[in-house]
Design an enzyme around this catalytic site. Sequence first.
Site, PDB file in Angstrom:
ATOM      1  CE1 TYR A 154       6.561 -13.133   4.396  1.00 26.46           C
ATOM      2  CE2 TYR A 154       6.518 -15.261   3.291  1.00 26.46           C
ATOM      3  CZ  TYR A 154       6.709 -13.886   3.254  1.00 26.46           C
ATOM      4  OH  TYR A 154       7.039 -13.265   2.074  1.00 26.46           O
ATOM      5  CB  CYS A 155       1.611 -12.373   8.413  1.00 26.24           C
ATOM      6  SG  CYS A 155       1.538 -12.951  10.117  1.00 26.24           S
ATOM      7  NE  ARG A 156       0.613  -5.945   8.369  1.00 28.06           N
ATOM      8  CZ  ARG A 156      -0.637  -5.499   8.455  1.00 28.06           C
ATOM      9  NH1 ARG A 156      -1.323  -5.702   9.577  1.00 28.06           N
ATOM     10  NH2 ARG A 156      -1.191  -4.883   7.434  1.00 28.06           N
ATOM     11  CE1 TYR A 164      10.939  -9.176   3.485  1.00 33.80           C
ATOM     12  CE2 TYR A 164      10.152  -7.144   4.483  1.00 33.80           C
ATOM     13  CZ  TYR A 164      10.959  -7.795   3.570  1.00 33.80           C
ATOM     14  OH  TYR A 164      11.777  -7.071   2.747  1.00 33.80           O
ATOM     15  CB  CYS A 211       1.063 -10.539  12.245  1.00 31.77           C
ATOM     16  SG  CYS A 211       0.026 -10.228  10.799  1.00 31.77           S
TER      17      CYS A 211
END
Length: 226
Positions: A184-186, A214, A190
């Site tokens: 996962y990321c932003r 997140y 993203c």
Amino acid sequence: MNERVLMSRDGPKQRIFAQLAEIAAALGHPHRLEILELIAQGERCVEDLAAVTGLSLANASRHLQVLRRARLAEPRRDGKRMLYSLVSETDVIALLASLGRVGERNVAEIGRVMDAYFRARDAMEPVARTALLERLREGHTTLLDVRPADEFALGHLPGAVNIPLDRLDTILAGLPPDHAVIAYCRGPYCILSFEAVARLRSCGVEAYRLEDGYPEWRAAGLPVEG
């Protein structure tokens, strides 16, 4: 008749619409949308935001002032630094998510970008938050946060391992062979998690991405660390 028209123009609905229009105008710039995505990860100072977005300090400050006037972001002084965070975080994240859904549904160019870049790297269904929670309870899953280390330090999903994209190759040999990797990321646009999953799969790793990022996880009231 004229009096009724005047009342209509100055009525409570029109005053509300005027304020909503200011919020919409604040959202109407790609740099400000990017800044909102960044401060959704946690408090960020003006200097950091300028560096990450590639803006000058003066331009970053001007965009932040627009977001501040629209009550989308708010500052907090920390010594000589001014730190910005979201106002009504859950509502702002939901607003950005709604904007994205409308854009994907109604704007052809967004669909072309999604197909040419995002879906070309990962056409599989992303893992939903509820499914991730179940996978983590069962074990046999490595949760990978591919954001920069400073964003990971501001907050992350429980049990996540922070491996920024440029260091991804360093962990391949250490991954348990019976574990799937979920990255996962932003947020939903993203590129980091898409790139991570594509790279891991090219090395034979069973890899998936979380449905969003997140900020959306935190806004859903799910547990975080950091």
